[in-house]
Scaffold this motif. Structure first.
Motif, PDB file in Angstrom:
ATOM      1  N   GLU B  77       0.880  -1.295   0.019  1.00  7.76           N
ATOM      2  CA  GLU B  77      -0.179  -0.026  -0.029  1.00  7.76           C
ATOM      3  C   GLU B  77       0.822   1.466  -0.034  1.00  7.76           C
ATOM      4  OE1 GLU B  77      -3.300   0.697   0.257  1.00  7.76           O
ATOM      5  OE2 GLU B  77      -4.354  -1.133   0.685  1.00  7.76           O
ATOM      6  N   ASN B  80       3.236   1.332  -3.284  1.00  5.66           N
ATOM      7  CA  ASN B  80       2.286   1.834  -4.522  1.00  5.66           C
ATOM      8  C   ASN B  80       1.474   3.103  -4.445  1.00  5.66           C
ATOM      9  OD1 ASN B  80       3.143  -0.870  -5.661  1.00  5.66           O
ATOM     10  ND2 ASN B  80       1.297  -1.841  -4.971  1.00  5.66           N
ATOM     11  N   ARG B  81       1.616   3.443  -3.047  1.00  6.29           N
ATOM     12  CA  ARG B  81       1.112   4.762  -2.732  1.00  6.29           C
ATOM     13  C   ARG B  81      -0.529   4.570  -2.541  1.00  6.29           C
ATOM     14  NH1 ARG B  81       5.745   7.824  -2.719  1.00  6.29           N
ATOM     15  NH2 ARG B  81       4.661  10.083  -2.710  1.00  6.29           N
ATOM     16  N   THR B  82      -1.165   3.640  -2.763  1.00  4.14           N
ATOM     17  CA  THR B  82      -2.514   3.560  -2.403  1.00  4.14           C
ATOM     18  C   THR B  82      -3.224   3.973  -1.379  1.00  4.14           C
ATOM     19  OG1 THR B  82      -2.247   1.033  -2.437  1.00  4.14           O
ATOM     20  CG2 THR B  82      -2.971   1.726  -4.601  1.00  4.14           C
ATOM     21  N   PHE B  84      -2.503   6.504   0.387  1.00  6.72           N
ATOM     22  CA  PHE B  84      -2.687   7.981   0.355  1.00  6.72           C
ATOM     23  C   PHE B  84      -4.259   8.268  -0.215  1.00  6.72           C
ATOM     24  CE2 PHE B  84       2.039   7.919  -0.214  1.00  6.72           C
ATOM     25  CZ  PHE B  84       2.348   8.460   0.746  1.00  6.72           C
TER      26      PHE B  84
END
Lengths: 249, 259
Positions: B77, B80-82, B84
């Motif tokens: 998370e 992959n910067r999901t 944020f």
């Protein structure tokens, strides 16, 4: 009227692993208020503290001192984010999901009832022109399409305040135009938009007010028309002057 | 609760859309089927050995799936910067951790049901023997054990920077507990002071995952375990799971995330 977004004496320091080193100060007592219905442009050079401010507003980073409020609620409370939409600079979504599944997931996070969510998803997919590919995994989308997924997810809860972090970064001219149109449309609907950008021409066109941030401090804030009248030049030159950049030639 | 369930749903969706977990699942099911239906030396008792191999395979696969899934949840998370757009919604970090846990644990449960179903059908068709309550007890205890493992790995994923390092360390700890956990008190008894105290402390501190391994009951047709003991084991697992989740939350709640 109480501002929708209020920042009081906000200070953010980042400590490095080495205790001998002084902490890096990203924000030095920032004060800011954004009223309902405004489009506020937050501009500044790289490293000025724009993204750190947004990170504090969204609860990603805790301030060292000071407070920030959304709709009068401290940003430390998750409920403060119930009425906002956020579009990050780059697209960060679950790429194994389809756009419809992603929007349904976020709708559930907001506690939107299923029937209302279905209606909203249809509307948004029409708005961002992704209806034809709604059942394709996001990983198969082009960059522009992924950015439109971002816009759709930011609007899923019909937010009263939209926080956009460089929304047109990396988009082609058509993509930029679409984002601008959507921002204008939101303004007409009475929504509040807070966005950071490097595109000063865009800020000048779209924003009611701007704040110029430099080295963690707010150097200038005011209506775009007032600033232009005061300095007798365009926003780009005002910006360069305020941050102390000498234009040669 | 709706937010936690939504988060768990995404974890499960990701799991069954990932090819590696799918391959492991299909492979284990296939091996179970093939071994279970083969006839070796025309020996009727051979079925017990086959069941033992199948159960070992189920244990190994379930641990690999649990560790592999849980270890990458939060690091992926962040990477992959999901995280944020997710945390920009009205969801707490505690709900994210519980949602991730629930997703991984439910996924493990679904996988276990499928594995045990294969095993029961294969064995039943060979022996005409259907000890359904035995299967239920074994499955339930293994699922509780996987709950502790998933929570432990989630906590580890917030301590160690790389998911691979976390997965490796967790697998070593899990295998160590499963193989040596029950002998630690005997080892402590033979140690001089104050080493015995340290070993005893470890013995009482670690979650005794080996208690949940009741393969012998299925292989050797032992009587059912007392249901009160099952309840006790469930509470014991719940306490350890809750402790690991609490530690994970304490670690994650103030962690700065820079978008």
């Amino acid at each position: 009227m109480d501002p929708i977004l209020r920042i009081e004496n906000l200070r953010v320091e980042f400590r490095s692993g080495n205790l001998r080193h002084n902490p890096k100060v990203a924000l030095k007592g920032l004060n800011l208020a954004v009223q309902a219905g405004e489009i506020f442009g937050f501009i500044g050079p790289n490293g000025a503290g724009k993204t750190t401010t947004i990170n504090v507003l969204l609860g990603f980073v805790n301030p060292t001192a000071g407070n920030a409020y959304l709709f009068g609620v401290n940003v430390r409370e998750p409920i403060a984010r119930q009425r906002i939409g956020y579009l990050p600079e780059l697209t960060y979504y679950y790429k194994f999901l389809t756009v419809e599944e992603l929007l349904r997931f976020y709708a559930r996070i907001f506690g939107i009832p299923r029937r209302e969510a279905d209606k909203r998803i249809d509307q948004l997919l029409r708005l961002v022109e992704l209806e034809a590919v709604r059942n394709r995994p996001i990983k198969t989308y082009s960059k522009g399409m992924q950015q439109r997924v971002g816009l759709a997810q930011a609007l899923i809860n019909n937010p009263e305040l939209l926080i956009l972090d460089e929304p047109t970064s990396g988009l082609d001219p058509i993509g930029r135009m679409k984002v601008r149109e959507i921002i204008q449309r939101l303004k007409n609907e009475g929504k509040t938009v807070f966005f950071s950008s490097h595109e000063l021409g865009e800020v000048e066109t779209v924003c009611d007010r701007v704040g110029i941030l430099h080295e963690g401090e707010l150097c200038m804030i005011g209506r775009v028309s007032d600033l232009k009248a005061q300095f007798q030049t365009d926003l780009e030159r005002i910006f360069l002057k305020i941050i102390g950049y000498q234009v040669h030639g | 609760m709706n937010k936690v369930v939504a988060l768990a749903g995404v974890v499960i969706k990701e799991l069954y859309r990932r090819k590696d977990v799918y391959v492991l699942f299909v492979l284990t099911a296939l091996i179970t089927l093939v071994i279970g239906s083969a006839k070796f030396f025309n020996d009727p008792k051979i079925v017990r050995y086959l069941v033992e191999i199948c159960l070992l395979l189920i244990w190994v696969s379930a641990i690999v799936i649990a560790v592999g899934t849980a270890a990458r949840q939060i690091p992926a998370e962040c990477e992959n910067r999901t995280i944020f757009p997710l945390l920009a919604k009205p969801v707490t970090r505690g709900q994210v951790i519980v949602g991730k846990f629930l997703g991984c644990w439910l996924a493990c449960g679904i996988t276990l049901v499928a594995f045990y179903l294969f095993l029961a059908i294969v064995r039943g068709s060979r022996e005409q023997y259907w000890p359904l309550l035995h299967y239920f007890q074994a499955l339930w205890l293994q699922w509780m054990c996987l709950g502790v493992i998933v929570a432990m790995v989630l906590f580890g994923s917030l301590i160690f920077s790389a998911p691979s390092a976390n997965a490796t360390i967790c697998v070593i700890v899990i295998v160590g507990i499963l193989l040596l956990g029950r002998h630690l008190n005997v080892v402590a008894f033979r140690q001089p002071k104050p080493l015995d105290l340290i070993v005893y402390s470890i013995y009482f501190f670690i979650p005794h995952l080996e208690w949940y391994d009741v393969r012998d009951m299925l292989v050797h047709d032992q009587p059912l375990i007392n249901w009160l003991a099952i309840l006790g084991a469930t509470i014991y697992a719940a306490v350890y799971t809750a402790t690991f989740l609490l530690l994970a939350w304490l670690r994650f709640r103030r962690k700065p995330l820079n978008a």
